[in-house]
Motif scaffolding. Structure first.
Motif, PDB file in Angstrom:
ATOM      1  N   UNK A 166       0.825  -1.199   0.000  1.00 27.24           N
ATOM      2  CA  UNK A 166       0.000   0.000   0.000  1.00 27.24           C
ATOM      3  C   UNK A 166       0.863   1.253   0.000  1.00 27.24           C
ATOM      4  N   UNK A 167       1.874   1.252   0.856  1.00 25.27           N
ATOM      5  CA  UNK A 167       2.728   2.440   0.999  1.00 25.27           C
ATOM      6  C   UNK A 167       3.370   2.815  -0.330  1.00 25.27           C
ATOM      7  N   UNK A 168       3.964   1.838  -1.006  1.00 22.48           N
ATOM      8  CA  UNK A 168       4.681   2.146  -2.241  1.00 22.48           C
ATOM      9  C   UNK A 168       3.756   2.442  -3.412  1.00 22.48           C
ATOM     10  N   UNK A 169       2.453   2.157  -3.239  1.00 23.98           N
ATOM     11  CA  UNK A 169       1.488   2.548  -4.271  1.00 23.98           C
ATOM     12  C   UNK A 169       1.064   4.007  -4.102  1.00 23.98           C
ATOM     13  N   UNK A 170       1.370   4.579  -2.931  1.00 25.08           N
ATOM     14  CA  UNK A 170       0.935   5.945  -2.627  1.00 25.08           C
ATOM     15  C   UNK A 170       2.058   6.964  -2.676  1.00 25.08           C
ATOM     16  N   UNK A 171       3.261   6.540  -2.303  1.00 28.22           N
ATOM     17  CA  UNK A 171       4.377   7.493  -2.209  1.00 28.22           C
ATOM     18  C   UNK A 171       5.247   7.433  -3.460  1.00 28.22           C
ATOM     19  N   UNK A 172       5.996   8.507  -3.703  1.00 28.61           N
ATOM     20  CA  UNK A 172       6.872   8.584  -4.872  1.00 28.61           C
ATOM     21  C   UNK A 172       8.312   8.769  -4.405  1.00 28.61           C
ATOM     22  N   UNK A 173       9.132   7.776  -4.680  1.00 23.17           N
ATOM     23  CA  UNK A 173      10.538   7.804  -4.281  1.00 23.17           C
ATOM     24  C   UNK A 173      10.688   8.301  -2.844  1.00 23.17           C
ATOM     25  N   UNK A 174      10.088   7.588  -1.897  1.00 25.68           N
ATOM     26  CA  UNK A 174      10.060   8.094  -0.519  1.00 25.68           C
ATOM     27  C   UNK A 174      11.394   7.980   0.199  1.00 25.68           C
ATOM     28  N   UNK A 175      11.562   8.854   1.189  1.00 30.46           N
ATOM     29  CA  UNK A 175      12.624   8.681   2.165  1.00 30.46           C
ATOM     30  C   UNK A 175      12.100   7.673   3.178  1.00 30.46           C
ATOM     31  N   UNK A 176      12.776   6.541   3.308  1.00 31.84           N
ATOM     32  CA  UNK A 176      12.306   5.514   4.244  1.00 31.84           C
ATOM     33  C   UNK A 176      13.037   5.666   5.565  1.00 31.84           C
ATOM     34  N   UNK A 177      12.238   5.752   6.631  1.00 29.20           N
ATOM     35  CA  UNK A 177      12.782   5.924   7.979  1.00 29.20           C
ATOM     36  C   UNK A 177      12.226   4.818   8.850  1.00 29.20           C
ATOM     37  N   UNK A 178      13.099   4.088   9.503  1.00 31.81           N
ATOM     38  CA  UNK A 178      12.627   3.007  10.364  1.00 31.81           C
ATOM     39  C   UNK A 178      13.348   3.063  11.703  1.00 31.81           C
ATOM     40  N   UNK A 179      12.576   3.269  12.751  1.00 33.37           N
ATOM     41  CA  UNK A 179      13.107   3.272  14.113  1.00 33.37           C
ATOM     42  C   UNK A 179      12.567   2.002  14.764  1.00 33.37           C
ATOM     43  N   UNK A 180      13.363   0.954  14.738  1.00 36.63           N
ATOM     44  CA  UNK A 180      12.849  -0.330  15.227  1.00 36.63           C
ATOM     45  C   UNK A 180      13.891  -1.042  16.085  1.00 36.63           C
ATOM     46  N   UNK A 181      13.912  -0.774  17.372  1.00 41.70           N
ATOM     47  CA  UNK A 181      14.830  -1.459  18.279  1.00 41.70           C
ATOM     48  C   UNK A 181      14.510  -2.948  18.343  1.00 41.70           C
ATOM     49  N   UNK A 182      15.479  -3.743  18.750  1.00 44.00           N
ATOM     50  CA  UNK A 182      15.267  -5.191  18.821  1.00 44.00           C
ATOM     51  C   UNK A 182      14.104  -5.534  19.746  1.00 44.00           C
ATOM     52  N   UNK A 183      13.993  -4.811  20.831  1.00 43.57           N
ATOM     53  CA  UNK A 183      12.882  -5.014  21.747  1.00 43.57           C
ATOM     54  C   UNK A 183      11.780  -4.032  21.383  1.00 43.57           C
ATOM     55  N   UNK A 184      10.624  -4.517  20.882  1.00 39.82           N
ATOM     56  CA  UNK A 184       9.565  -3.592  20.461  1.00 39.82           C
ATOM     57  C   UNK A 184       8.911  -2.835  21.606  1.00 39.82           C
ATOM     58  N   UNK A 185       9.107  -3.308  22.839  1.00 34.99           N
ATOM     59  CA  UNK A 185       8.568  -2.598  24.002  1.00 34.99           C
ATOM     60  C   UNK A 185       9.578  -1.538  24.438  1.00 34.99           C
ATOM     61  N   UNK A 186       9.104  -0.340  24.645  1.00 34.36           N
ATOM     62  CA  UNK A 186       9.982   0.769  25.030  1.00 34.36           C
ATOM     63  C   UNK A 186      10.794   0.421  26.271  1.00 34.36           C
ATOM     64  N   UNK A 187      12.040   0.871  26.282  1.00 37.21           N
ATOM     65  CA  UNK A 187      12.914   0.620  27.428  1.00 37.21           C
ATOM     66  C   UNK A 187      12.419   1.355  28.678  1.00 37.21           C
ATOM     67  N   UNK A 188      11.514   2.321  28.484  1.00 39.17           N
ATOM     68  CA  UNK A 188      10.972   3.063  29.627  1.00 39.17           C
ATOM     69  C   UNK A 188       9.860   2.311  30.347  1.00 39.17           C
ATOM     70  N   UNK A 189       9.445   1.168  29.776  1.00 40.98           N
ATOM     71  CA  UNK A 189       8.322   0.427  30.348  1.00 40.98           C
ATOM     72  C   UNK A 189       8.821  -0.856  31.011  1.00 40.98           C
ATOM     73  N   UNK A 190       8.500  -1.004  32.291  1.00 40.01           N
ATOM     74  CA  UNK A 190       8.776  -2.245  33.014  1.00 40.01           C
ATOM     75  C   UNK A 190       7.512  -3.084  32.954  1.00 40.01           C
ATOM     76  N   UNK A 191       7.567  -4.208  32.233  1.00 38.35           N
ATOM     77  CA  UNK A 191       6.343  -4.990  32.040  1.00 38.35           C
ATOM     78  C   UNK A 191       6.509  -6.414  32.572  1.00 38.35           C
ATOM     79  N   UNK A 192       5.426  -6.920  33.137  1.00 44.00           N
ATOM     80  CA  UNK A 192       5.458  -8.236  33.772  1.00 44.00           C
ATOM     81  C   UNK A 192       4.078  -8.863  33.700  1.00 44.00           C
ATOM     82  N   UNK A 193       4.023 -10.151  34.018  1.00 41.84           N
ATOM     83  CA  UNK A 193       2.764 -10.890  33.958  1.00 41.84           C
ATOM     84  C   UNK A 193       2.508 -11.598  35.276  1.00 41.84           C
ATOM     85  N   UNK A 194       1.242 -11.639  35.678  1.00 37.97           N
ATOM     86  CA  UNK A 194       0.828 -12.379  36.875  1.00 37.97           C
ATOM     87  C   UNK A 194      -0.181 -13.442  36.440  1.00 37.97           C
TER      88      UNK A 194
END
Length: 414
Positions: free
Chosen positions: A196-224
């Motif tokens: 879809x993206x490449x059907x809409x944009x023309x020669x786009x600048x591609x920017x990807x901010x994707x850390x290995x851990x998709x959960x932000x480092x600011x979030x402490x997450x756990x399960x009970x």
């Protein structure tokens, strides 16, 4: 680099300072120069990274540069979003950034009377932040024209595809000028989104901010591990032990949202709910109460809360685990936004354990477990006053376990 170093108007710089935005985030740093240069942009970044400002700042700057008193009226930028709440939120961000520049912003969405919206559209609107349904409805009535649109923004594009808006997006393109700037923002990318993206944009600048851990480092997450019928007791205890903090509770369905609200009311805990069965006025009121702190507990479904940026959410509770592992990341990303720290706790019943395994595969590592002793579990159900294992302590212990495991791994490597 600071925002004061950018080649943007002094009005915008002053507005950003009032918003306490001093330095750009990664997505802002990489997107703003390209957008100011009128490039098409395809940006992929996880939730909470500042995507809205990444396109709002340069769009306001571009529109204010070319604004003239004698310019013919017409919508110059369309920001297409999947939900009403997101339309309201993004328009408010635009308005704060655009104050004093002369750029006029309007949020358009369904669920409310269209007559005041038609009246507003008859006046100057430079940036239209809108959901697809109401936009096409008013366009078919002759109240919206697309011939002067210079910039198209698709925000939360992955969510729009999930909701089946792909036909609406393609229909909109037919009406827009071919010479336009297109900005495509999404939290995730797969083959369908890429197509879809490449059907809409023309020669786009591609920017990807994707850390290995998709959960932000600011979030402490756990399960009970909590059985389905016992979850209400543990939510009660969690709220009681953390008085005054903002807690966003996610449930799977709108029926569950109202049931959890009723359960909390029985123990004298005030909550508000937001889901698709709520009228827009009720949804706006619930969001306002939660944002202002008049009510500290918001119970929401995924669709209604996706993309919402609520300041100072201290904790997210996954009362029900989401069916889609990707939604887990979006949920916990409602806390720990920007530079703030946040906590997320998930309640996992026996029947939800396969879902938990899928989530752990998606986030690429096991989620730390809050161990609850049997006596403590039973005390919680019996509404005991025992505080021997409050949730903050459990989270702290889980963090310590993580540190010990990491230390052992480092020793083995040596």
């Amino acid at each position: 680099m600071k925002f004061e170093d950018y080649r943007i108007s002094e009005d915008i710089k002053a507005n950003l300072a009032k918003m306490e935005l001093k330095r750009p985030t990664d997505i802002q740093f990489k997107s703003i120069p390209a957008i100011l240069n009128k490039e098409d942009v395809l940006a992929i970044a996880q939730t909470g990274t500042g995507k809205t400002a990444a396109f709002a700042i340069p769009i306001v700057e571009l529109l204010s540069r070319s604004r003239h008193a004698d310019r013919e009226a017409g919508i110059r930028c369309i920001v297409l979003v999947p939900t009403r709440e997101l339309a309201i939120q993004i328009s408010q961000s635009f308005e704060r950034i655009a104050k004093g520049t002369g750029v006029k912003v309007f949020a358009l969405y369904g669920g409310v009377d269209q007559d005041p919206q038609i009246e507003r559209l008859s006046k100057q609107v430079d940036v239209l932040v809108t959901t697809p349904g109401r936009m096409f409805d008013l366009a078919s009535q002759g109240h919206i024209y697309f011939d002067r649109v210079e910039v198209l923004v698709l925000d939360e594009a992955d969510h729009m595809l999930a909701l089946g808006f792909i036909k609406d997006i393609r229909d909109l393109i037919k009406y827009l000028p071919k010479r336009r700037q297109t900005l495509f923002f999404s939290a995730t990318i797969d083959e369908e989104i890429k197509k879809l993206a490449y059907s809409l944009v023309h020669k786009p600048i591609r920017i990807q901010i994707s850390p290995k851990d998709p959960v932000s480092k600011n979030v402490s997450h756990a399960v009970a591990h909590v059985e389905m019928d016992d979850k209400r007791f543990f939510l009660e205890r969690l709220v009681t032990e953390n008085p005054g903090i903002k807690i966003l509770v996610f449930v799977r369905t709108k029926v569950r949202a109202e049931r959890v609200k009723a359960a909390m009311e029985r123990v004298h805990i005030d909550t508000v709910t937001i889901h698709s069965d709520k009228g827009q006025a009720d949804r706006n009121a619930a969001m306002s109460m939660f944002r202002s702190g008049k009510c500290h507990i918001l119970i929401a479904t995924d669709i209604s809360a996706r993309g919402i940026d609520i300041p100072d959410v201290d904790m997210v509770v996954n009362y029900d685990l989401p069916d889609d592992p990707e939604f887990y990341v979006h949920r916990v990303g409602r806390t720990g936004r920007g530079k703030s720290k946040g906590q997320a706790v998930s309640f996992c019943s026996m029947e939800e354990r396969p879902t938990l395994r899928q989530i752990e595969e998606y986030v690429t590592k096991p989620i730390k477990v809050l161990e609850i002793k049997r006596d403590d579990y039973e005390d919680t159900i019996d509404l005991s006053e025992s505080k021997s294992h409050d949730w903050k302590t459990l989270m702290s212990k889980a963090d310590e376990v993580d540190k010990i495991i990491a230390k052992k791994k480092r020793k083995k490597k040596k």
